[in-house]
Write a protein that holds these residues in place. Structure first.
Motif, short mmCIF file in Angstrom:
data_model
loop_
_atom_site.label_atom_id
_atom_site.label_comp_id
_atom_site.label_asym_id
_atom_site.label_seq_id
_atom_site.Cartn_x
_atom_site.Cartn_y
_atom_site.Cartn_z
N ILE A 1 0.81 -1.21 0.00
CA ILE A 1 0.00 0.00 0.00
C ILE A 1 0.85 1.27 0.00
CG2 ILE A 1 -0.32 0.02 2.53
CD1 ILE A 1 -3.16 1.18 1.93
N GLU A 2 2.00 1.26 0.67
CA GLU A 2 2.83 2.48 0.66
C GLU A 2 3.43 2.73 -0.71
OE1 GLU A 2 5.50 3.49 3.88
OE2 GLU A 2 4.46 2.09 5.21
N ALA A 3 3.91 1.67 -1.36
CA ALA A 3 4.49 1.83 -2.70
C ALA A 3 3.42 2.27 -3.69
CB ALA A 3 5.12 0.52 -3.15
N ARG A 4 2.22 1.75 -3.56
CA ARG A 4 1.12 2.14 -4.43
C ARG A 4 0.73 3.60 -4.18
NH1 ARG A 4 -2.19 -2.40 -6.31
NH2 ARG A 4 -1.09 -4.35 -5.86
N THR A 5 0.63 3.97 -2.91
CA THR A 5 0.26 5.33 -2.56
C THR A 5 1.31 6.32 -3.05
OG1 THR A 5 -0.95 4.55 -0.61
CG2 THR A 5 -0.33 6.87 -0.64
N LEU A 6 2.58 5.97 -2.89
CA LEU A 6 3.66 6.84 -3.34
C LEU A 6 3.59 7.06 -4.85
CD1 LEU A 6 6.34 8.36 -3.09
CD2 LEU A 6 7.52 6.15 -3.16
N ALA A 7 3.44 5.97 -5.61
CA ALA A 7 3.37 6.09 -7.07
C ALA A 7 2.19 6.96 -7.48
CB ALA A 7 3.26 4.71 -7.70
N TRP A 8 1.05 6.77 -6.82
CA TRP A 8 -0.15 7.56 -7.13
C TRP A 8 0.06 9.02 -6.77
CZ3 TRP A 8 -3.32 10.41 -3.91
CH2 TRP A 8 -4.51 10.89 -4.49
N LEU A 9 0.57 9.28 -5.58
CA LEU A 9 0.74 10.65 -5.09
C LEU A 9 1.73 11.43 -5.94
CD1 LEU A 9 -0.08 12.59 -2.76
CD2 LEU A 9 1.89 11.72 -1.49
N ALA A 10 2.80 10.75 -6.37
CA ALA A 10 3.85 11.39 -7.17
C ALA A 10 3.49 11.47 -8.65
CB ALA A 10 5.17 10.65 -6.99
N GLU A 11 2.35 10.89 -9.03
CA GLU A 11 1.91 10.87 -10.43
C GLU A 11 2.89 10.10 -11.33
OE1 GLU A 11 -0.56 14.51 -11.64
OE2 GLU A 11 0.92 15.37 -10.26
N GLN A 12 3.44 9.03 -10.77
CA GLN A 12 4.27 8.12 -11.55
C GLN A 12 3.31 7.13 -12.21
OE1 GLN A 12 7.92 8.34 -11.84
NE2 GLN A 12 7.19 7.18 -13.62
N ASN A 13 2.65 7.57 -13.27
CA ASN A 13 1.48 6.88 -13.79
C ASN A 13 1.78 5.52 -14.40
OD1 ASN A 13 -0.26 8.95 -12.99
ND2 ASN A 13 0.13 10.12 -14.85
N ASP A 14 2.97 5.33 -14.97
CA ASP A 14 3.29 4.01 -15.51
C ASP A 14 3.35 2.96 -14.41
OD1 ASP A 14 5.57 5.24 -14.49
OD2 ASP A 14 6.93 4.32 -15.95
N LEU A 15 3.87 3.35 -13.23
CA LEU A 15 3.92 2.43 -12.10
C LEU A 15 2.52 2.21 -11.52
CD1 LEU A 15 5.56 0.69 -10.19
CD2 LEU A 15 6.15 2.73 -8.88
N VAL A 16 1.72 3.28 -11.46
CA VAL A 16 0.34 3.15 -11.00
C VAL A 16 -0.42 2.17 -11.90
CG1 VAL A 16 -1.86 4.36 -10.66
CG2 VAL A 16 0.27 5.47 -10.00
N ASP A 17 -0.25 2.33 -13.20
CA ASP A 17 -0.94 1.45 -14.16
C ASP A 17 -0.48 0.00 -14.02
OD1 ASP A 17 -2.31 3.64 -15.12
OD2 ASP A 17 -1.01 3.93 -16.85
N ALA A 18 0.81 -0.19 -13.76
CA ALA A 18 1.33 -1.55 -13.58
C ALA A 18 0.70 -2.21 -12.35
CB ALA A 18 2.85 -1.52 -13.44
N PHE A 19 0.58 -1.45 -11.27
CA PHE A 19 -0.11 -1.96 -10.08
C PHE A 19 -1.56 -2.28 -10.43
CE2 PHE A 19 3.13 0.23 -7.23
CZ PHE A 19 3.52 -0.92 -6.58
N ASP A 20 -2.22 -1.38 -11.16
CA ASP A 20 -3.63 -1.54 -11.48
C ASP A 20 -3.87 -2.77 -12.34
OD1 ASP A 20 -6.25 -0.79 -11.26
OD2 ASP A 20 -6.20 0.73 -12.82
N ARG A 21 -2.95 -3.08 -13.24
CA ARG A 21 -3.08 -4.24 -14.11
C ARG A 21 -2.67 -5.54 -13.42
NH1 ARG A 21 -0.87 -0.47 -18.03
NH2 ARG A 21 1.21 -1.28 -17.56
#
Length: 279
Positions: A25-45
């Motif tokens: 959850i922290e790594a996901r929150t960090l990627a989302w908060l920082a707008e690192q969208n490729d990492l957010v999308d990887a988590f989402d998929r």
């Protein structure tokens, strides 16, 4: 792990303990908060982000990544997000039984920062936020302005609480370098704590993660008795006859996205047993 104490924590007669852990959850929150969208999308998929990180580190296809290399990728994703340097990263790996030269650790840290550049950019923005607080000014931080800089009151979270840095100020350390510190209480003593962008990032990510888990926990508690939390996990007791139904319900609650972050991909892992050690 494998502690006798965990086996000593037992469900009452006729019940099972069900433990659900909010995955990364922290790594996901960090990627989302920082707008690192490729990492957010990887988590989402549902992609293996540890293997993806290892692929970048070792410059090889994900299919060729070994178990040991994936572990280094995992340690990088979970450890490097708050500005960790090479020496600390080397020590962290050593604690897990992995020994790498300092130069290799520096290379890995550099690859992480180059692969996900929005995260170091967020550290800098979080450092700038300290200056805004110290100047008693207002501002925003993170995706969609989810965090509000509330002058000397600190950083306003989406649930109305604040991350505070009392008596925030600049000081000169023994090496002649200027750094920021704030005061914390330890008993009757007042202790100055060093604060910087990476640490602010850690503070706000952990705060946001806790807000999300707190809301999930309240939803679970409407149906099943929550008996404890451990870090990012929620444990409840459920009747033995409906444990699989309860597991499905709890996992659904733990994947619920906060109203202030509808595009934050959350996930969980769960298990159950008569003792906490079996979960």
């Amino acid at each position: 792990r494998n502690s006798p104490l965990k086996d000593a924590i037992l469900a009452p007669e006729g019940y099972m303990l069900l433990d659900a852990d909010s995955s990364q959850i922290e790594a996901r929150t960090l990627a989302w908060l920082a707008e690192q969208n490729d990492l957010v999308d990887a988590f989402d998929r549902g992609e293996d982000v540890y293997k993806k990180m290892a692929s970048a580190i070792y410059n090889k296809d994900e299919s060729a990544v070994t178990k040991e290399e994936r572990f280094v990728g995992k340690t990088t994703i979970l450890g490097a997000g708050y500005g960790m340097g090479a020496a600390k990263f080397q020590l962290q790996l050593k604690n897990f039984g992995v020994q790498l030269p300092l130069e290799e650790c520096q290379r890995i840290i550099s690859v992480y920062r180059e692969t996900y550049p929005m995260i170091p950019a967020f550290w800098r923005a979080a450092g700038d936020a300290l200056g805004t607080i110290m100047s008693n000014q207002a501002g925003e931080l993170g995706r969609d302005g989810v965090l509000k800089i509330d002058g000397l009151q600190g950083i306003l979270l989406p649930n109305g609480m604040r991350v505070k840095y009392p008596h925030l100020r600049k000081v000169t350390n023994d090496d002649g370098k200027t750094e920021m510190v704030y005061d914390t209480k330890r008993g009757k003593a007042t202790i100055p704590n060093r604060i910087y962008g990476g640490k602010v990032t850690e503070n706000v990510c952990q705060a946001l993660a806790r807000i999300a888990i707190g809301k999930q926990m309240l939803m679970i508690a409407k149906k099943y008795k929550v008996v404890m939390t451990v870090h990012d996990a929620v444990a409840c007791i459920v009747p033995e006859g409906e444990v699989e139904t309860a597991q499905e319900f709890v996992e659904l609650c733990m994947k619920l996205r906060p109203e202030w972050a509808p595009d934050l991909p959350l996930n969980c892992e769960s298990g159950y047993g008569k003792s906490y050690g079996e979960c």
